[in-house]
Write a protein that holds these residues in place. Sequence first.
Motif, PDB file in Angstrom:
ATOM      1  N   LEU A   1      -3.813 -12.228   3.144  1.00 51.58           N
ATOM      2  CA  LEU A   1      -4.986 -11.477   2.699  1.00 51.58           C
ATOM      3  C   LEU A   1      -5.877 -11.122   3.886  1.00 51.58           C
ATOM      4  CD1 LEU A   1      -6.752 -10.378   0.385  1.00 51.58           C
ATOM      5  CD2 LEU A   1      -7.814 -12.647   0.282  1.00 51.58           C
ATOM      6  N   VAL A   2      -6.152 -12.106   4.733  1.00 53.14           N
ATOM      7  CA  VAL A   2      -7.010 -11.871   5.904  1.00 53.14           C
ATOM      8  C   VAL A   2      -6.359 -10.855   6.845  1.00 53.14           C
ATOM      9  CG1 VAL A   2      -7.997 -12.971   7.959  1.00 53.14           C
ATOM     10  CG2 VAL A   2      -8.184 -14.090   5.725  1.00 53.14           C
TER      11      VAL A   2
ATOM     12  N   ILE B   1      -7.398  -3.606   8.111  1.00 54.58           N
ATOM     13  CA  ILE B   1      -6.847  -2.265   7.902  1.00 54.58           C
ATOM     14  C   ILE B   1      -7.382  -1.661   6.608  1.00 54.58           C
ATOM     15  CG2 ILE B   1      -4.693  -2.953   6.757  1.00 54.58           C
ATOM     16  CD1 ILE B   1      -5.112  -0.093   9.304  1.00 54.58           C
ATOM     17  N   VAL B   2      -7.580  -2.476   5.593  1.00 48.67           N
ATOM     18  CA  VAL B   2      -8.161  -1.969   4.345  1.00 48.67           C
ATOM     19  C   VAL B   2      -9.581  -1.476   4.599  1.00 48.67           C
ATOM     20  CG1 VAL B   2      -8.949  -2.625   2.027  1.00 48.67           C
ATOM     21  CG2 VAL B   2      -6.682  -3.316   2.821  1.00 48.67           C
TER      22      VAL B   2
ATOM     23  N   ALA C   1     -10.740   2.347   4.217  1.00 49.63           N
ATOM     24  CA  ALA C   1     -11.847   2.666   3.307  1.00 49.63           C
ATOM     25  C   ALA C   1     -12.888   3.525   4.016  1.00 49.63           C
ATOM     26  CB  ALA C   1     -12.469   1.393   2.750  1.00 49.63           C
ATOM     27  N   CYS C   2     -13.200   3.168   5.267  1.00 46.42           N
ATOM     28  CA  CYS C   2     -14.158   3.977   6.052  1.00 46.42           C
ATOM     29  C   CYS C   2     -13.626   5.380   6.287  1.00 46.42           C
ATOM     30  CB  CYS C   2     -14.457   3.302   7.392  1.00 46.42           C
ATOM     31  SG  CYS C   2     -15.441   1.808   7.239  1.00 46.42           S
ATOM     32  N   LEU C   3     -12.344   5.494   6.617  1.00 43.91           N
ATOM     33  CA  LEU C   3     -11.761   6.813   6.845  1.00 43.91           C
ATOM     34  C   LEU C   3     -11.771   7.658   5.578  1.00 43.91           C
ATOM     35  CD1 LEU C   3      -8.758   5.919   9.171  1.00 43.91           C
ATOM     36  CD2 LEU C   3     -10.862   7.124   9.789  1.00 43.91           C
TER      37      LEU C   3
END
Length: 148
Positions: free
Chosen positions: A42-43, A48-49, A53-55
Amino acid sequence: MQNISAVWLYPIILIAGALQAWGPPMNHTLRVSLENPWLASLVSFLPIVALLACLIMCLPHPLPTAEGLAGMPWWAPLGGAFAVIAGLLFVGKVGAGAFAGLTITANILMSLAIDRFGMFSMQVHELSAGRITGAALMVAGIALISKF
């Protein structure tokens, strides 16, 4: 002309492949530090998630339609996750060289099958003597890396 422009992508792909070798050892260190392989998985995915999300929020690309989501094959979101988890669990036991060699060789062999049978909507590429020889050399190479 399309093939000539694709050649310029090869150095970028080679760099990405070289950097990809860092992933399993880094994930192994993360797993050892966190003790829990599932938490480490998960970490490992969180940065990358967050970046994606920002992109998604910053770049003007359309969101998927309901029809697009409904037409998506069930397997489409699963690419790569198993390799990350396998790296977290096994690279410390077999070493980075053997792990990378095994995953790359398996990747080549499966890619040849995908090309040969046109799986996942890919264009069919027939097996040739050169492709079969290359696959055999990959298998021989990983056998040597794993043994020595």
